[in-house]
Design an enzyme around this catalytic site. Sequence first.
Site, mmCIF file in Angstrom:
data_model
loop_
_atom_site.group_PDB
_atom_site.id
_atom_site.type_symbol
_atom_site.label_atom_id
_atom_site.label_comp_id
_atom_site.label_asym_id
_atom_site.label_seq_id
_atom_site.Cartn_x
_atom_site.Cartn_y
_atom_site.Cartn_z
ATOM 1 N N GLN A 119 6.520 19.412 8.014
ATOM 2 C CA GLN A 119 7.782 19.107 7.330
ATOM 3 C C GLN A 119 7.624 19.137 5.811
ATOM 4 O O GLN A 119 8.529 19.559 5.088
ATOM 5 C CB GLN A 119 8.339 17.745 7.770
ATOM 6 C CG GLN A 119 8.680 17.670 9.245
ATOM 7 C CD GLN A 119 9.715 18.702 9.647
ATOM 8 O OE1 GLN A 119 10.764 18.831 9.026
ATOM 9 N NE2 GLN A 119 9.402 19.478 10.671
ATOM 10 N N ARG A 174 -8.763 -0.572 4.632
ATOM 11 C CA ARG A 174 -7.956 0.517 4.076
ATOM 12 C C ARG A 174 -6.586 0.001 3.667
ATOM 13 O O ARG A 174 -5.998 0.514 2.715
ATOM 14 C CB ARG A 174 -7.769 1.630 5.114
ATOM 15 C CG ARG A 174 -8.993 2.520 5.289
ATOM 16 C CD ARG A 174 -8.631 3.721 6.141
ATOM 17 N NE ARG A 174 -7.334 4.236 5.744
ATOM 18 C CZ ARG A 174 -6.453 4.800 6.558
ATOM 19 N NH1 ARG A 174 -6.737 4.945 7.826
ATOM 20 N NH2 ARG A 174 -5.297 5.232 6.101
ATOM 21 N N ARG A 181 -0.124 14.034 13.909
ATOM 22 C CA ARG A 181 0.329 13.834 12.540
ATOM 23 C C ARG A 181 0.293 15.099 11.681
ATOM 24 O O ARG A 181 -0.426 15.167 10.688
ATOM 25 C CB ARG A 181 -0.472 12.715 11.871
ATOM 26 C CG ARG A 181 -0.406 11.416 12.658
ATOM 27 C CD ARG A 181 -1.045 10.278 11.950
ATOM 28 N NE ARG A 181 -0.191 9.734 10.901
ATOM 29 C CZ ARG A 181 -0.464 8.622 10.232
ATOM 30 N NH1 ARG A 181 -1.565 7.970 10.479
ATOM 31 N NH2 ARG A 181 0.341 8.177 9.306
ATOM 32 N N ASP A 217 4.211 0.400 12.310
ATOM 33 C CA ASP A 217 3.053 -0.288 11.736
ATOM 34 C C ASP A 217 2.971 -1.764 12.144
ATOM 35 O O ASP A 217 2.010 -2.451 11.791
ATOM 36 C CB ASP A 217 3.079 -0.178 10.197
ATOM 37 C CG ASP A 217 2.660 1.202 9.717
ATOM 38 O OD1 ASP A 217 2.201 2.009 10.538
ATOM 39 O OD2 ASP A 217 2.800 1.473 8.508
ATOM 40 N N CYS A 245 -5.687 7.915 9.906
ATOM 41 C CA CYS A 245 -5.822 7.190 11.160
ATOM 42 C C CYS A 245 -5.794 8.163 12.346
ATOM 43 O O CYS A 245 -5.076 9.153 12.334
ATOM 44 C CB CYS A 245 -4.656 6.223 11.326
ATOM 45 S SG CYS A 245 -4.812 4.749 10.321
ATOM 46 N N LYS A 301 0.839 -1.207 0.000
ATOM 47 C CA LYS A 301 0.000 0.000 0.000
ATOM 48 C C LYS A 301 0.872 1.254 0.000
ATOM 49 O O LYS A 301 0.663 2.160 -0.799
ATOM 50 C CB LYS A 301 -0.898 0.008 1.243
ATOM 51 C CG LYS A 301 -1.539 1.341 1.528
ATOM 52 C CD LYS A 301 -2.451 1.290 2.730
ATOM 53 C CE LYS A 301 -1.803 1.669 4.047
ATOM 54 N NZ LYS A 301 -1.551 3.099 4.253
ATOM 55 N N ASN A 302 1.858 1.280 0.895
ATOM 56 C CA ASN A 302 2.634 2.503 1.068
ATOM 57 C C ASN A 302 3.637 2.748 -0.053
ATOM 58 O O ASN A 302 4.297 3.795 -0.075
ATOM 59 C CB ASN A 302 3.355 2.486 2.426
ATOM 60 C CG ASN A 302 2.369 2.660 3.576
ATOM 61 O OD1 ASN A 302 1.186 2.924 3.360
ATOM 62 N ND2 ASN A 302 2.863 2.501 4.797
ATOM 63 N N ILE A 343 1.716 18.115 9.016
ATOM 64 C CA ILE A 343 2.459 18.034 7.747
ATOM 65 C C ILE A 343 3.428 19.206 7.607
ATOM 66 O O ILE A 343 3.782 19.606 6.506
ATOM 67 C CB ILE A 343 1.511 17.958 6.515
ATOM 68 C CG1 ILE A 343 0.562 19.169 6.487
ATOM 69 C CG2 ILE A 343 0.743 16.657 6.480
ATOM 70 C CD1 ILE A 343 -0.076 19.374 5.105
HETATM 71 C C1 UD1 Z 1 3.929 6.713 6.715
HETATM 72 C C2 UD1 Z 1 3.121 5.483 6.418
HETATM 73 C C3 UD1 Z 1 2.480 4.928 7.691
HETATM 74 C C4 UD1 Z 1 3.540 4.730 8.786
HETATM 75 C C5 UD1 Z 1 4.380 5.976 8.955
HETATM 76 C C6 UD1 Z 1 5.555 5.759 9.895
HETATM 77 C C7 UD1 Z 1 2.421 5.913 4.131
HETATM 78 C C8 UD1 Z 1 1.316 6.222 3.197
HETATM 79 N N1 UD1 Z 1 2.110 5.823 5.441
HETATM 80 O O1 UD1 Z 1 3.017 7.690 7.200
HETATM 81 O O2 UD1 Z 1 1.855 3.689 7.377
HETATM 82 O O3 UD1 Z 1 2.894 4.455 10.004
HETATM 83 O O4 UD1 Z 1 4.918 6.403 7.689
HETATM 84 O O5 UD1 Z 1 6.340 4.709 9.455
HETATM 85 O O6 UD1 Z 1 3.542 5.712 3.719
HETATM 86 N N2 UD1 Z 1 5.591 14.342 11.386
HETATM 87 C C9 UD1 Z 1 5.655 15.677 11.711
HETATM 88 N N3 UD1 Z 1 5.568 16.578 10.695
HETATM 89 C C10 UD1 Z 1 5.414 16.211 9.389
HETATM 90 C C11 UD1 Z 1 5.354 14.837 9.083
HETATM 91 C C12 UD1 Z 1 5.441 13.930 10.102
HETATM 92 O O7 UD1 Z 1 5.788 16.045 12.871
HETATM 93 O O8 UD1 Z 1 5.335 17.103 8.523
HETATM 94 C C13 UD1 Z 1 5.677 13.333 12.464
HETATM 95 C C14 UD1 Z 1 4.403 12.516 12.594
HETATM 96 O O9 UD1 Z 1 3.455 13.159 13.407
HETATM 97 C C15 UD1 Z 1 4.925 11.245 13.205
HETATM 98 C C16 UD1 Z 1 6.309 11.087 12.560
HETATM 99 O O10 UD1 Z 1 6.659 12.393 12.113
HETATM 100 O O11 UD1 Z 1 5.060 11.372 14.579
HETATM 101 C C17 UD1 Z 1 6.379 10.118 11.396
HETATM 102 O O12 UD1 Z 1 5.385 10.445 10.445
HETATM 103 P P1 UD1 Z 1 5.525 10.149 8.879
HETATM 104 O O13 UD1 Z 1 6.758 9.363 8.597
HETATM 105 O O14 UD1 Z 1 5.360 11.436 8.140
HETATM 106 O O15 UD1 Z 1 4.266 9.260 8.600
HETATM 107 P P2 UD1 Z 1 3.454 9.209 7.264
HETATM 108 O O16 UD1 Z 1 4.363 9.530 6.130
HETATM 109 O O17 UD1 Z 1 2.206 9.973 7.395
#
Ligand code: UD1
Length: 430
Positions: free
Chosen positions: A129, A402, A125, A310, A120, A22-23, A127
């Site tokens: 970054q 999902r 979570r 995960d 989820c 999926k990812n 964005i």
């Molecule tokens: C991806 C995966 C998800 C997995 C996660 C961590 C996909 C589609 N999903 O989610 O299944 O659980 O990686 O391995 O690939 N963070 C910030 N700011 C940001 C982005 C992230 O603070 O702009 C934090 C998040 O809150 C979290 C951590 O960084 O605590 C990791 O998040 P991230 O790696 O971004 O997860 P996803 O990419 O959403």
Amino acid sequence: MDTLVIHGGRALTGEVAVSGAKNAALPAMAAALLASGEHRLRRVPRLADVATLGRLLGHMGVGVERGRGRAGHELVLSTPGEIRPEAPYDLVKTMRASVLVLGPLLARVGRARVSLPGGCAIGARPIDQHLKGLAALGADIRLAHGYVEATVPKGGLRGAHVPFDVVSVTGTENLMMAAALARGKTVLSNAAREPEVEDLAVALVRMGARIAGAGTDVVEIEGVEGLRPIDHEVIADRIEAGTLLVAAAATGGEIALRGARADHLEALLQKLRESGSRIESEDGALRLRASGRPAAVGLRTAPYPGFPTDMQAQMTTLMAIAEGSAVIEETVFENRFMHVLELQRMGADITVSGRTAHVQGVRRIEGAPVMATDLRASASLVLAGLVADGRTVVQRVYHLDRGYERLERKLRLLGADVRRVAAGRRDGLR
Ligand code: UD1
């Protein structure tokens, strides 16, 4: 809403194939926005999240067609010359990965209006970054009414150094896609090293991008003028594979997973071995043989190559029935222990304090009605149902759908007593 009805107590045995990841499929689909023409993606799992992103791309004008029959895992995406750079709330709210369209839209169209994502319920979570990185490439970004509104100045995005403050998987992917069409060189440091990031880089390079270092924490992208359509097969889903391995370990079974890659699962395999399972990789399959009751092993989640967040919920279930006590620490997401309350209702002895769960293994847990709260939490409850005495009914299975391609079908192939009961039907309840 569908439910899963599970009668526990059967050891899983046999062989099944692992689906595409999926990812890895989601970012590859988003990458189709980067070039007009016909893209072909293979080994794309049939999942709600894939369908959601398909609808979102459709809204932007991309033709999305899935093959039929044996070609059911092939997706053909026809990207027009003109894209509507908008991702509305209704399509984005259920899936955080929708944010993956932001980078490609800015690179290709120069502007985007993308709803802030949902997904989820596992913590804040943010964005930030993604946005900080895109701003470093020259995008002008505003947040208004729940939307990200971004524009790129004349002349397009330009390469820059982007040091991530936190390791973000989709953040790294978004920036890789944006930088692929930027002017000059971009360096992403503290980048995510997940196999799915590397797989996206493979797809982008096939499209004509110049990317080095994907899979390490420094990724360098030399922008190019234009890209061509993709033809790409996504990697096997390490989380689906891991979930099935843990299910086999928990039930005292012996299974083989065709297509699973041991090199993507090192941290998990090490824990499963410490816990008493024997694991071998041979003839393109990963085999696990459990021996008796699992031993307790502690773990701490971390970005790849650390132990995957995960897989934390599923391992919590394994530890719930293990011999001894284990400490499980979640460092990636806050609030990712929601499955624990449900496991406790099944008789598990677990206490959570902050980001740490203390699990005292018990010999038996009991079937119960339980409710799924997020994708991987749902998987942990299904696993608990497989080992519990009696009947477990897992509600809100849409979370599971999902991210798992009919998990119950694969479990049944491995001998489990699992049935899906469609919404509104009660006849499956024995
Ligand atoms: C991806 C995966 C998800 C997995 C996660 C961590 C996909 C589609 N999903 O989610 O299944 O659980 O990686 O391995 O690939 N963070 C910030 N700011 C940001 C982005 C992230 O603070 O702009 C934090 C998040 O809150 C979290 C951590 O960084 O605590 C990791 O998040 P991230 O790696 O971004 O997860 P996803 O990419 O959403």
